[in-house]
Structures are given as C-alpha cells and as structure tokens.
Write a protein that holds these residues in place. Structure first.
Motif, short mmCIF file in Angstrom:
data_model
loop_
_atom_site.label_atom_id
_atom_site.label_comp_id
_atom_site.label_asym_id
_atom_site.label_seq_id
_atom_site.Cartn_x
_atom_site.Cartn_y
_atom_site.Cartn_z
N ILE A 66 0.81 -1.22 0.00
CA ILE A 66 0.00 0.00 0.00
C ILE A 66 0.85 1.27 0.00
CG2 ILE A 66 -2.02 -1.06 1.05
CD1 ILE A 66 -1.11 -0.14 3.75
N GLU A 67 2.08 1.18 0.48
CA GLU A 67 2.93 2.37 0.52
C GLU A 67 3.71 2.57 -0.77
OE1 GLU A 67 6.94 3.95 2.85
OE2 GLU A 67 5.56 2.60 3.89
N ASP A 68 4.22 1.49 -1.35
CA ASP A 68 5.15 1.61 -2.48
C ASP A 68 4.58 1.15 -3.82
OD1 ASP A 68 7.61 2.49 -1.03
OD2 ASP A 68 7.24 0.62 0.05
N ILE A 69 3.41 0.53 -3.80
CA ILE A 69 2.78 0.06 -5.05
C ILE A 69 1.45 0.74 -5.25
CG2 ILE A 69 1.90 -1.97 -6.30
CD1 ILE A 69 3.92 -3.63 -4.61
N GLY A 70 0.61 0.68 -4.25
CA GLY A 70 -0.64 1.42 -4.27
C GLY A 70 -1.51 1.12 -5.49
N LEU A 71 -2.04 2.17 -6.07
CA LEU A 71 -2.95 2.01 -7.20
C LEU A 71 -2.24 1.75 -8.52
CD1 LEU A 71 -5.63 4.72 -6.36
CD2 LEU A 71 -5.85 2.24 -6.22
N ALA A 72 -0.91 1.74 -8.51
CA ALA A 72 -0.21 1.32 -9.72
C ALA A 72 -0.53 -0.14 -10.01
CB ALA A 72 1.30 1.51 -9.58
N ASP A 73 -0.77 -0.92 -8.95
CA ASP A 73 -1.22 -2.31 -9.09
C ASP A 73 -1.97 -2.70 -7.83
OD1 ASP A 73 -1.71 -4.96 -9.50
OD2 ASP A 73 0.34 -5.49 -10.07
N PRO A 74 -3.26 -2.42 -7.74
CA PRO A 74 -4.03 -2.73 -6.53
C PRO A 74 -4.05 -4.20 -6.17
CG PRO A 74 -5.27 -1.30 -8.02
CD PRO A 74 -4.08 -1.79 -8.78
N GLN A 75 -3.71 -5.07 -7.13
CA GLN A 75 -3.69 -6.50 -6.83
C GLN A 75 -2.58 -6.88 -5.85
OE1 GLN A 75 -5.53 -9.33 -7.56
NE2 GLN A 75 -7.07 -7.79 -8.09
N ALA A 76 -1.59 -6.02 -5.66
CA ALA A 76 -0.52 -6.32 -4.71
C ALA A 76 -1.09 -6.48 -3.30
CB ALA A 76 0.54 -5.23 -4.75
N LEU A 77 -2.00 -5.60 -2.94
CA LEU A 77 -2.63 -5.71 -1.63
C LEU A 77 -3.43 -7.00 -1.52
CD1 LEU A 77 -3.43 -4.63 1.14
CD2 LEU A 77 -5.20 -3.24 0.02
N THR A 78 -4.16 -7.33 -2.57
CA THR A 78 -4.95 -8.56 -2.58
C THR A 78 -4.05 -9.78 -2.44
OG1 THR A 78 -6.61 -7.52 -3.99
CG2 THR A 78 -6.58 -9.92 -3.93
N GLN A 79 -2.90 -9.77 -3.12
CA GLN A 79 -1.96 -10.88 -3.03
C GLN A 79 -1.44 -11.06 -1.61
OE1 GLN A 79 -0.44 -13.16 -5.21
NE2 GLN A 79 -1.96 -12.69 -6.79
N ALA A 97 5.96 -5.72 -9.20
CA ALA A 97 4.84 -4.86 -9.57
C ALA A 97 5.32 -3.45 -9.89
CB ALA A 97 3.83 -4.82 -8.42
N PRO A 98 4.58 -2.71 -10.72
CA PRO A 98 4.90 -1.29 -10.93
C PRO A 98 4.78 -0.54 -9.61
CG PRO A 98 2.74 -1.81 -11.85
CD PRO A 98 3.37 -3.12 -11.48
N LYS A 99 5.61 0.46 -9.41
CA LYS A 99 5.68 1.12 -8.11
C LYS A 99 5.10 2.53 -8.16
CE LYS A 99 8.00 -2.33 -6.34
NZ LYS A 99 8.17 -3.16 -7.53
N SER A 100 4.44 2.89 -7.08
CA SER A 100 3.94 4.26 -6.91
C SER A 100 3.70 4.51 -5.43
CB SER A 100 2.63 4.47 -7.68
OG SER A 100 2.06 5.73 -7.34
N ASN A 101 4.17 5.63 -4.95
CA ASN A 101 3.87 6.05 -3.58
C ASN A 101 2.88 7.21 -3.57
OD1 ASN A 101 5.43 8.21 -4.41
ND2 ASN A 101 6.59 8.36 -2.50
N GLY A 134 1.59 7.68 -13.18
CA GLY A 134 1.69 7.39 -14.60
C GLY A 134 2.25 6.01 -14.88
N ARG A 135 2.46 5.20 -13.83
CA ARG A 135 2.94 3.82 -14.00
C ARG A 135 1.82 2.84 -13.68
NH1 ARG A 135 7.16 6.62 -11.60
NH2 ARG A 135 6.48 6.06 -9.49
N GLY A 136 1.79 1.74 -14.40
CA GLY A 136 0.79 0.72 -14.15
C GLY A 136 -0.62 1.27 -14.33
N LEU A 137 -1.53 0.83 -13.45
CA LEU A 137 -2.92 1.27 -13.52
C LEU A 137 -3.05 2.77 -13.34
CD1 LEU A 137 -5.94 0.52 -13.71
CD2 LEU A 137 -5.90 0.18 -11.22
#
Length: 448
Positions: free
Chosen positions: A298-311, A341-345, A417-420
C-alpha cells in the motif's frame, strides 16, 4: 562496569542477590543507575533521567519499551538515587482496593516528610477509570508515578495521564550490550560459557534484545555438564529453540526487514527473496513479515497495481490455512509479486498531504449544496440546495464544487503514470478538463 545490566529487576537486598539459589539474572542485577546497559540516551549525563537525577528531582514518567530492557530496574534505582520511598504494584494483579491502600500509605509517609516513588508495572492494563484515579495523587505530589509498559502509550493510556507524565522510550538491547551481559555472567560463574563463537553469536541473536531471557538461557547452559563447547546447531538442539542464523555483523531483525522492504521498493525480486529467506529460516514470525509486505503493497505500489494488496492478504489467509512450511510459499509469492509490480507512492504521499491539510482546516464546513437536509429547518437554511446528482449529468459528471467555501480545491493525489495509475491519471485529467469547461460555462451564464 557501566551500562551492563539493563533488562533485570534489581534485587531487594545484596544477600538475596548473592544467594547460591538465586537465579543468575537476579544475582547480576545492577546496584547503580550507571550500571544499566543499553539506555545511555536516558540514563547518561545528557539523558532525561540523568538530568533529573543530577538535579535531585524526578517528574512522573512512563517507561515504554520491550521486555527485558530495564524498566523495573531503572524505577527502583531512581528511588534510591533521589532518596524516595519505593512502592510497586502490578496492574495485572492489582485492583481498586490495592490502589487505595497504596495511595493511603503514600499520603501517610508524605505527612512524615517521606515522598514515594510509585512504580506501576504494565500500567496500560489498568482501565480508563483506574488510570484517572492516579491523577489527583500525581498532581498534589503524593506520589511520583513511574509507569512501565510494553504497549504504545498513545493508544493505551489516558490523555490526561499522559499530559502529567513524560514518556521515555527504552531501546531493545543491542548485540554489544547483550555480549556484555554474557561476559558478566561468565565472571559471576567463574567459567566461560560452553559455546563456540558462532553459537555465542546465535544465543545473543535469539534473545532479540531481551537481557533477562539471555541470562536465563545462559544459566541453563551453565547448569549442564557438556564434554565440549557447542556449535550453533548443537545449541539450537539443546535449547529446543530455533536459533536465528544471522551474519555476525547483524544488528537485529529490524535491519533485515528494512532491507526486505527497500528491495521490494527497488524492484529487485532476487534480493527481496534473499532477505525474506534470511528472516524466515532464522525463525522470524511469518505474520510479522506478512504485515511488512502488506505495508509495502500500500505504501510503495498502491494504485499502480491494486492486486498487490490482494496478493498479500491472500498470502496471509493461505498461511493461516496451511501453516509452516507449506504456507511459506504463499509468502514467497506475495513477496515476488510486490517486488515485480509497478511502483507508486502516490497514495502514501496523498495521505500525508490530506492529513496535514485536514489538521490545519479541520473546522471548515463542507459546502451547503452537498449537506443532507433531513429536517425542515435544515432545508430552510439552504442545506442540500442546488445539489447535482452526478448520475443524471452528462457523462455521469456534474463538475460541481465539493470543497469548503474557504478552502480552494487541493491536489493531494498525483498519479505516477505507471501501471494502472497511468489510466487513472488520464481519467483525472479528463475530469479536470470537464470541470473547467463546466465552470467556464457557468461563469458565462452569470455574466449574461
């Protein structure tokens, strides 16, 4: 030797401390404040406790730290240093009647000119009403309160009590301090521990900063007649405990969890897997690792790939269901997913900006048009007037203003601008353009 005995309760008498049947940890309790190890930031000349002792006057305080770091020891030694009567209770075993008795005795001694330092172990276990009961006795000086807790005082103690006591944080004991404890234990027993150096390092690592636990383990080793010093594997088998196998220059599992998190943030799945393996094979609690993986999601990936939290949450469920070792593969999968995963904070930064603005403008009312109006009076004063139902608007977007009248629209969330988030950024840009066009059209209608 200064700074050598944090994590051990001081004995009531020297005779008891040196009795042959006394536990090793009791025999090594410090007799002076400067003998406490690992807490120089508090007990040293420039520390808060050191300054209070030098001045000869204590303020009430909350000692917050892990088990075995010297909270009880410091409290008892503080009373001796400044000439206060020492009284102690435990919130685990005490109730209202015990508190009344302690306060009555303290008041009697105060009348005779003897002030009391009241040490309350596990103070967070008292409920809110019981905590409030301390206030008048702290305020009128009947007692100087020293509370000990392993829990975050911000969450467990009343604000009123916290405002009357200084919170002092004790550190977990580092490798150097724990090694000094073993050295003093060897001097007390007049023989070295029956351990090879690697096993000695592993014993220190297994204590995880707890001085009392370390000395209890050492006492077990001293009590066994061993033909030759143990290696790390032999130590682990003897103590029936998975001894952490860390590098000799390791400073604690906090370093490894930091390395794991930063490897994920840096998109290096190989390094992330290495640090994950280091922690799990050393006996780290898998749920602790899973919590940090979830934080990274949730801190380093976030909405760039919301599936990371699900995983990560799925890995937690899988581990709960399968246990070790099968469930550890789910942790590996979550780790690799996060690292690749693509990263976004952007969400993390948006939270910080929004929280800061909320604290600065927390009294502003939302605009009247988006307030509910369940009563006739509220409708009469304009609540809900002019509200536009977005689903009925062209394109499902009304472009209405949702900000307080005295707060211009803010830009907390800035997609990476990365991932989702690339698609999210495009969508937000379209909304911004539509909003400007709608507002411009409204301005033109107003001028006409």
């Amino acid at each position: 030797m200064a700074d050598l005995f944090a994590g051990m309760d001081p004995a009531p008498t020297a005779a008891a401390r040196h009795a042959d049947n006394a536990p090793l940890a009791d025999r090594l309790r410090p007799e002076r404040l400067e003998d406490v190890v690992g807490q120089d930031h508090l007990t040293g000349p420039e520390g808060a406790i050191g300054r209070m002792v030098a001045a000869g006057r204590l303020s009430s305080m909350i000692l917050w730290g892990p088990p075995g770091t010297g909270k009880t020891t410091i409290a008892r030694l503080l009373a001796a240093e400044v000439g206060l009567r020492f009284a102690a209770i435990s919130a685990v075993f005490s109730g209202v009647a015990d508190l009344k008795k302690v306060f009555a005795e303290a008041r009697d001694h105060a009348r005779a000119g003897q002030r009391t330092l009241l040490f309350v172990d596990e103070i967070h276990r008292f409920n809110r009403a019981q905590q409030d009961g301390f206030l008048p006795f702290v305020e009128d000086g009947t007692v100087t309160l020293v509370g000990a807790t392993t829990e975050n005082p911000s969450f467990e103690l009343n604000a009123a009590l916290l405002s009357r006591a200084q919170v002092l944080i004790l550190h977990r004991l580092g490798q150097s301090a724990l090694d000094q404890l073993l050295t003093r234990a060897e001097a007390e027993m007049e023989r070295p521990l029956p351990l090879q150096q690697a096993a000695r390092d592993a014993l220190i690592a297994s204590a995880d900063g707890d001085g009392r636990f370390l000395l209890n383990q050492a006492e077990t080793l001293f009590s066994i007649d061993l033909p030759e010093p143990l290696d790390a594997a032999g130590l682990s088998a003897l103590l029936q405990r998975r001894v952490a196998v860390y590098d000799k220059d390791r400073e604690g599992h906090y370093n490894l969890i930091s390395a794991l998190h930063k490897s994920i943030r840096g998109s290096d799945p190989q390094a992330a897997l290495y640090y994950l393996a280091r922690m799990l094979t050393a006996g780290e609690e898998p749920l602790y690792v899973l919590r940090r993986l979830t934080r990274a999601a949730i801190e380093d990936i976030g909405l760039a790939d919301p599936q990371a939290l699900t995983q990560c949450l799925a890995a937690k469920d899988a581990y709960d269901f399968l246990g070790s070792p099968e469930g550890e593969l789910a942790i590996v999968q979550a780790c690799l997913y996060c690292a690749t995963a693509p990263k976004s904070n952007a969400a993390y930064m948006a939270q910080k900006r929004a929280w800061r603005t909320a604290k600065e403008t927390g009294s502003l009312m939302p605009p009247a048009n988006i307030l509910n109006a369940p009563t006739k009076l509220m409708k009469q004063i304009g609540y809900g007037e002019g509200y536009q139902y977005d689903h009925d608007a062209d394109g499902g977007f009304s472009g209405a203003n949702y900000w307080p009248d005295d707060l211009p629209p803010q830009g907390f969330y800035e997609p990476s601008g990365r991932g989702l988030e690339k698609r999210i950024a495009e969508r937000m840009a379209w909304w911004d353009e539509r909003r400007r066009a709608i507002q411009a059209a409204g301005d033109d209608d107003g001028r006409s």
